[in-house]
Design an enzyme around this catalytic site. Structure first.
Site, short mmCIF file in Angstrom:
data_model
loop_
_atom_site.label_atom_id
_atom_site.label_comp_id
_atom_site.label_asym_id
_atom_site.label_seq_id
_atom_site.Cartn_x
_atom_site.Cartn_y
_atom_site.Cartn_z
N ARG A 75 2.33 11.70 -8.60
CA ARG A 75 1.63 12.04 -7.14
C ARG A 75 2.48 11.30 -6.00
O ARG A 75 1.63 10.95 -5.13
CB ARG A 75 0.18 11.04 -7.34
CG ARG A 75 -0.54 12.04 -8.01
CD ARG A 75 -2.00 11.50 -8.15
NE ARG A 75 -2.65 12.23 -9.21
CZ ARG A 75 -4.13 12.80 -8.76
NH1 ARG A 75 -4.31 12.74 -7.70
NH2 ARG A 75 -4.70 13.66 -9.78
N ARG A 104 7.36 1.62 1.26
CA ARG A 104 7.51 0.38 1.59
C ARG A 104 7.95 -0.24 0.08
O ARG A 104 8.89 -0.96 0.15
CB ARG A 104 6.59 -0.38 1.88
CG ARG A 104 6.14 -0.09 3.57
CD ARG A 104 5.68 -1.23 4.12
NE ARG A 104 5.70 -1.12 5.66
CZ ARG A 104 5.09 -1.78 6.60
NH1 ARG A 104 4.11 -2.37 6.21
NH2 ARG A 104 5.25 -1.48 7.82
N ASP A 130 -2.29 -5.60 13.80
CA ASP A 130 -3.02 -5.39 14.95
C ASP A 130 -4.09 -6.53 15.07
O ASP A 130 -4.35 -7.24 14.11
CB ASP A 130 -3.67 -3.93 14.98
CG ASP A 130 -4.38 -3.85 13.59
OD1 ASP A 130 -3.48 -3.58 12.40
OD2 ASP A 130 -5.51 -3.94 13.53
N SER A 184 -0.68 -4.92 5.27
CA SER A 184 -0.73 -5.53 6.68
C SER A 184 -2.22 -5.79 6.98
O SER A 184 -3.19 -5.25 6.06
CB SER A 184 -0.38 -4.59 7.79
OG SER A 184 -0.91 -3.21 7.42
N GLY A 215 0.75 -1.31 -0.02
CA GLY A 215 -0.20 -0.06 -0.05
C GLY A 215 0.70 1.15 -0.09
O GLY A 215 0.59 2.25 -0.82
N ARG A 242 -0.42 -8.79 -3.72
CA ARG A 242 -0.44 -7.58 -2.61
C ARG A 242 0.31 -7.91 -1.41
O ARG A 242 0.33 -9.01 -0.90
CB ARG A 242 -1.76 -7.20 -2.40
CG ARG A 242 -2.10 -6.61 -0.86
CD ARG A 242 -3.32 -6.02 -0.77
NE ARG A 242 -3.75 -5.69 0.56
CZ ARG A 242 -3.18 -4.92 1.33
NH1 ARG A 242 -2.28 -4.00 0.88
NH2 ARG A 242 -3.38 -4.87 2.64
N ARG A 280 8.35 -4.25 12.76
CA ARG A 280 7.64 -4.17 11.57
C ARG A 280 8.27 -4.27 10.19
O ARG A 280 7.84 -5.06 9.23
CB ARG A 280 6.80 -2.64 11.52
CG ARG A 280 5.83 -2.53 12.24
CD ARG A 280 5.22 -1.31 12.26
NE ARG A 280 3.98 -1.22 13.33
CZ ARG A 280 2.80 -1.29 12.95
NH1 ARG A 280 2.12 -1.39 11.69
NH2 ARG A 280 2.00 -1.21 14.00
N1 HPA Z 1 -8.88 -2.39 9.43
C1 HPA Z 1 -8.65 -2.44 8.05
N2 HPA Z 1 -7.39 -2.28 7.65
C2 HPA Z 1 -6.43 -2.80 8.24
C3 HPA Z 1 -6.48 -3.07 9.51
C4 HPA Z 1 -7.79 -2.81 10.22
O1 HPA Z 1 -7.84 -2.91 11.48
N3 HPA Z 1 -5.31 -3.30 10.16
C5 HPA Z 1 -4.33 -3.26 9.02
N4 HPA Z 1 -5.04 -2.94 7.88
#
Ligand code: HPA
Length: 234
Positions: free
Chosen positions: A43, A24, A204, A90, A20, A87, A217
């Site tokens: 951009r 990175r 997360d 995370s 994304g 892709r 990370r």
């Molecule tokens: N929500 C949506 N996208 C994400 C999240 C999440 O909690 N964590 C990493 N990408």
């Protein structure tokens, strides 16, 4: 050149990794590829092409969310001939058994809507990944010793979610994690006869509240890049 990609014809490889975050893409290209060339910076969305074990590969940012990814993937496929799109990103875990730092390989992605919803109308289309890529990524991930989960994910339209009931239903139906891009990547790949997969690191946890510490990370992201590269060229 296209509206959003400044690359010349031939600058983009048939295999494209899609983080994304454009920074990175820069880090991954400089860390894992040889003979790296910057091919896009329109951009601030960075794309790089280089080689990995002699294979040409492009690493290009997708931006956040399906509308952004849709712009880049449409142009990468239709104008530059990309064929394999992976892709690397995370996600938030939605099951107790999935832990922070684990790898999720998304077989399919549930959504409320995607940029392709206008095509499917009343149809609940089930976008799915490429099985060959999935199998190769599962092998590569296990060889690395990463705890690996294969199954469905949820591609959400929002990060700041006002509908906790939806997350509960996803958890109840075995969805492994939530992110914001994979479903439309799969829709586009299927529409244009390309191969696609989402390789995700759990950053997360929606149930436990755990989060990947910032000092870990980079290592987790690096593992994911290597799994994607192994899968692409197996
Ligand atoms: N929500 C949506 N996208 C994400 C999240 C999440 O909690 N964590 C990493 N990408």
């Amino acid at each position: 050149m296209t509206i959003h990609i400044g690359a010349q014809p031939g600058d983009i490889a048939e295999t494209v990794l899609l983080p994304g975050d454009p920074y990175r893409a820069k880090w991954a290209a400089e860390t894992f590829l040889k003979d790296v060339k910057l091919v896009n910076e329109v951009r601030g969305m960075l794309g790089f092409t280089g080689t990995w074990k002699g294979n040409r590969v492009t690493i290009h940012g997708s931006g956040m969310g399906m509308p952004s990814l849709s712009i880049y993937v449409n142009e990468l496929i239709k104008d530059y001939g990309a064929k394999t799109l992976i892709r690397i990103g995370s996600c938030g875990a939605m099951q107790e058994k999935v832990k922070v730092r684990d790898i999720i390989l998304a077989m399919t992605a549930t959504t409320l809507s995607t940029p392709s919803s206008g095509i499917f109308k009343e149809m609940n289309f089930a976008p799915c990944c490429d099985y060959g890529l999935l199998r190769a990524a599962a092998d590569a991930s296990q060889k690395k010793g990463s705890d690996t989960h294969v199954g469905g994910i949820y591609s959400s339209d929002v990060f700041y979610d006002e509908r906790p009931d939806l997350n509960k239903q996803m958890t109840r139906h075995g969805i492994l994690g939530v992110e914001m891009e994979a479903a439309e990547l799969y829709n586009l790949a299927l529409r244009h006869d390309c191969r696609a997969l989402a390789v995700l690191t759990v950053s997360d946890h929606l149930i436990t509240g755990d989060a990947l510490p910032s000092d870990q990370r980079e290592k987790s992201f690096g593992d994911m890049v290597e799994i994607a590269l192994e899968a692409a060229f197996t």
